[in-house]
Design a protein around this motif. Structure first.
Motif, short mmCIF file in Angstrom:
data_model
loop_
_atom_site.label_atom_id
_atom_site.label_comp_id
_atom_site.label_asym_id
_atom_site.label_seq_id
_atom_site.Cartn_x
_atom_site.Cartn_y
_atom_site.Cartn_z
N LEU A 110 0.81 -1.21 0.00
CA LEU A 110 0.00 0.00 0.00
C LEU A 110 0.85 1.26 0.00
O LEU A 110 0.56 2.21 -0.73
N LYS A 111 1.89 1.27 0.80
CA LYS A 111 2.78 2.43 0.87
C LYS A 111 3.39 2.70 -0.51
O LYS A 111 3.40 3.84 -0.98
N SER A 131 6.95 7.21 -12.35
CA SER A 131 5.82 8.11 -12.61
C SER A 131 6.25 9.57 -12.73
O SER A 131 5.54 10.48 -12.30
N MET A 187 2.31 1.62 -3.47
CA MET A 187 1.27 1.94 -4.43
C MET A 187 0.90 3.42 -4.39
O MET A 187 0.71 4.06 -5.42
N GLU A 188 0.81 3.97 -3.18
CA GLU A 188 0.49 5.38 -3.02
C GLU A 188 1.56 6.28 -3.64
O GLU A 188 1.29 7.41 -3.99
N MET A 189 2.78 5.76 -3.76
CA MET A 189 3.88 6.54 -4.34
C MET A 189 4.07 6.26 -5.83
O MET A 189 5.06 6.69 -6.42
N GLY A 190 3.16 5.51 -6.45
CA GLY A 190 3.23 5.26 -7.88
C GLY A 190 3.90 3.96 -8.27
O GLY A 190 4.04 3.67 -9.45
N VAL A 238 3.40 0.59 -8.85
CA VAL A 238 2.35 -0.42 -9.04
C VAL A 238 2.83 -1.42 -10.09
O VAL A 238 3.65 -1.08 -10.94
#
Length: 79
Positions: A26-27, A56, A29-32, A34
């Motif tokens: 999750l951490k 990103s 993913m929030e930073m791009g 993925v």
């Protein structure tokens, strides 16, 4: 062949394939970070920790223990 992001050398481009630990997923993913995203290893600190990646369109610093949990596949250069 899949490798850990922590094993990739500076200047190499990779595609994120998966994450080893769900708690970091999750951490990141929030930073791009993925699955399917292209990442370039930008810099590695003199002692190897942290590393800087380009993802990103921005620079992100990761601890080596975080990078060890990201499985990637290297992209061959097309020049």
């Amino acid at each position: 062949m899949d490798r850990r992001l922590s094993e990739i050398k500076v200047g190499k481009s990779v595609v994120i394939k998966s994450f080893e630990k769900d708690d970091i997923f999750l951490k990141l993913m929030e930073m791009g970070c993925v699955p399917g995203e292209i990442v370039i290893v930008d810099q590695i600190a003199p002692l190897g920790d942290p590393i800087s990646i380009l993802v990103s369109g921005y620079h992100l610093s990761l601890r080596i223990n975080e990078a060890e949990n990201i499985w990637v596949e290297e992209i061959p250069h097309h020049q």
